[in-house]
Design a protein around this motif. Structure first.
Motif, short mmCIF file in Angstrom:
data_model
loop_
_atom_site.label_atom_id
_atom_site.label_comp_id
_atom_site.label_asym_id
_atom_site.label_seq_id
_atom_site.Cartn_x
_atom_site.Cartn_y
_atom_site.Cartn_z
N ARG A 176 3.16 10.50 -18.40
CA ARG A 176 3.07 9.28 -19.20
C ARG A 176 4.38 8.50 -19.19
O ARG A 176 4.40 7.30 -19.45
N ALA A 177 5.47 9.19 -18.86
CA ALA A 177 6.78 8.51 -18.80
C ALA A 177 6.81 7.48 -17.68
O ALA A 177 7.62 6.55 -17.73
N SER A 178 5.95 7.63 -16.67
CA SER A 178 5.93 6.65 -15.58
C SER A 178 5.49 5.28 -16.12
O SER A 178 5.98 4.24 -15.65
N LEU A 179 4.59 5.26 -17.08
CA LEU A 179 4.16 4.00 -17.68
C LEU A 179 5.30 3.36 -18.46
O LEU A 179 5.55 2.15 -18.37
N ALA A 180 6.00 4.18 -19.24
CA ALA A 180 7.13 3.66 -20.02
C ALA A 180 8.22 3.14 -19.10
O ALA A 180 8.87 2.12 -19.40
N LEU A 181 8.45 3.83 -17.98
CA LEU A 181 9.47 3.38 -17.04
C LEU A 181 9.17 1.98 -16.55
O LEU A 181 10.04 1.10 -16.54
N TRP A 182 7.92 1.73 -16.12
CA TRP A 182 7.60 0.42 -15.56
C TRP A 182 7.53 -0.66 -16.63
O TRP A 182 7.75 -1.84 -16.34
N SER B 161 0.83 -1.21 0.00
CA SER B 161 0.00 0.00 0.00
C SER B 161 0.87 1.25 0.00
O SER B 161 0.50 2.27 -0.62
N HIS B 162 2.01 1.21 0.66
CA HIS B 162 2.93 2.34 0.63
C HIS B 162 3.41 2.59 -0.79
O HIS B 162 3.49 3.74 -1.25
N GLU B 163 3.79 1.52 -1.48
CA GLU B 163 4.30 1.67 -2.84
C GLU B 163 3.23 2.26 -3.76
O GLU B 163 3.51 3.16 -4.56
N SER B 164 2.01 1.77 -3.65
CA SER B 164 0.93 2.27 -4.49
C SER B 164 0.63 3.74 -4.17
O SER B 164 0.38 4.55 -5.07
N GLU B 165 0.66 4.08 -2.88
CA GLU B 165 0.41 5.47 -2.50
C GLU B 165 1.52 6.38 -3.00
O GLU B 165 1.26 7.49 -3.49
N ALA B 166 2.77 5.93 -2.90
CA ALA B 166 3.89 6.72 -3.41
C ALA B 166 3.80 6.90 -4.91
O ALA B 166 4.21 7.94 -5.45
N ASP B 167 3.28 5.90 -5.62
CA ASP B 167 3.08 6.03 -7.07
C ASP B 167 2.12 7.18 -7.37
O ASP B 167 2.36 8.00 -8.26
N VAL B 168 1.01 7.26 -6.61
CA VAL B 168 0.01 8.29 -6.85
C VAL B 168 0.56 9.67 -6.52
O VAL B 168 0.45 10.62 -7.32
N GLN C 159 0.41 -4.46 -11.91
CA GLN C 159 -0.43 -3.75 -10.95
C GLN C 159 -0.05 -2.27 -10.88
O GLN C 159 -0.91 -1.40 -10.79
N ARG C 160 1.24 -1.99 -10.92
CA ARG C 160 1.70 -0.61 -10.85
C ARG C 160 1.24 0.15 -12.08
O ARG C 160 0.76 1.30 -11.98
N ILE C 161 1.42 -0.45 -13.24
CA ILE C 161 1.01 0.22 -14.48
C ILE C 161 -0.49 0.48 -14.47
O ILE C 161 -0.95 1.57 -14.85
N GLY C 162 -1.27 -0.50 -14.02
CA GLY C 162 -2.72 -0.31 -13.94
C GLY C 162 -3.10 0.82 -12.99
O GLY C 162 -3.99 1.62 -13.29
N GLY C 163 -2.43 0.88 -11.84
CA GLY C 163 -2.71 1.95 -10.89
C GLY C 163 -2.35 3.32 -11.44
O GLY C 163 -3.08 4.30 -11.23
N LEU C 164 -1.23 3.41 -12.15
CA LEU C 164 -0.83 4.68 -12.76
C LEU C 164 -1.79 5.10 -13.87
O LEU C 164 -2.14 6.28 -13.99
#
Length: 263
Positions: A206-212, A185-192, A235-240
């Motif tokens: 949009r570069a965050s998607l390319a990074l992952w 949950s920390h990781e997902s919150e930090a992503d947001v 999961q990270r890409i979906g959340g972003l």
């Protein structure tokens, strides 16, 4: 067993008294003083710099440029922390953040992050961990979990090999049922939070998607998501993606476009 009853009540009272709120509005448990954690962060950062070789000056200037653009968007009370970033020579595509605003990026990550916007996604994510006091919450959750298991052991009179085996199973359940999901949950919150910050600073979210996608291609196999301290790349890409419309609106409203030269 009356004393354990009072101990449990005391633990609950302490927990309720230490509840705070994260930047996204999520309730948090923070039992440790920020000053103490910041001091520990400074000591750990100093140790990192002694143990790991520093990257060349061009790599350091690049990371510093990105970090400065992001920190400039923080409110005054957050911007005034002792923010520092260092680049270390290591093939591992990794970065970290420590309490107090100390951050590290490996040269291996600079290879995966193909431009300033992708690097900004990483650095903004690390800044978000500090802003959301995730280190404090992590330490506090582990402390509260251990206290709860100790109370349960005493109250139940679990003695001998059988009791130890049961407590071991309970500890494993706490690890996978409480501590690891909490870290995810920390990781997902930090992503947001990081996505919003990089957009406000004028980096293309949009570069965050390319990074992952790059991380997924370079990372190989991963453990099952429920056994990992991090969400899966998918999961990270979906959340972003779920936050991208809002981030793009912030990006369009940003008053600047940073220009950090990749070495």
């Amino acid at each position: 067993m009356r004393w354990t009853h009072y101990l449990a009540i005391g633990t609950l009272s302490l927990t309720l008294a230490a509840c705070t709120t994260s930047p996204t509005g999520r309730s948090q448990l923070t039992l440790v003083s920020d000053a103490q954690l910041n001091q520990m962060g400074a000591q750990a950062f100093e140790q990192y710099q002694q143990d790991l070789p520093a990257a060349n000056a061009a790599a350091q200037r690049y990371a510093q440029c990105v970090a400065d653009a992001l920190v400039a968007e923080l409110p005054d009370n957050q911007r005034d922390q002792n923010w520092q970033i260092r680049v270390f020579e290591s093939e591992q595509a990794n970065a970290f953040a420590l309490p107090g605003g100390y951050m590290g990026v490996n040269t291996g990550l600079l290879e995966v992050a193909e431009n300033q916007d992708q690097l900004a996604a990483v650095v903004a994510h690390e800044i978000a961990h500090v802003l959301a006091r995730h280190a404090n919450e992590r330490v506090s959750t582990e402390t509260a979990t251990k206290m709860g298991l100790s109370v349960l052991s005493s109250a139940s009179g679990l003695q001998g090999a059988g009791g130890q085996q049961l407590m071991g199973a309970l500890g494993l359940g706490a690890q996978y049922g409480i501590l690891l999901p909490f870290s995810r949950s920390h990781e997902s919150e930090a992503d947001v939070i990081g996505l919003q910050l990089m957009a406000d600073a004028g980096f293309d979210p949009r570069a965050s998607l390319a990074l992952w996608e790059n991380m997924s291609a370079a990372g190989g196999g991963q453990p099952p998501a429920w056994m990992s301290t991090h969400p899966s790349h998918g999961q990270r890409i979906g959340g972003l993606q779920a936050q991208m419309d809002s981030a793009l609106a912030r990006y369009q409203q940003a008053g600047q476009r940073p220009s950090c030269a990749r070495p």
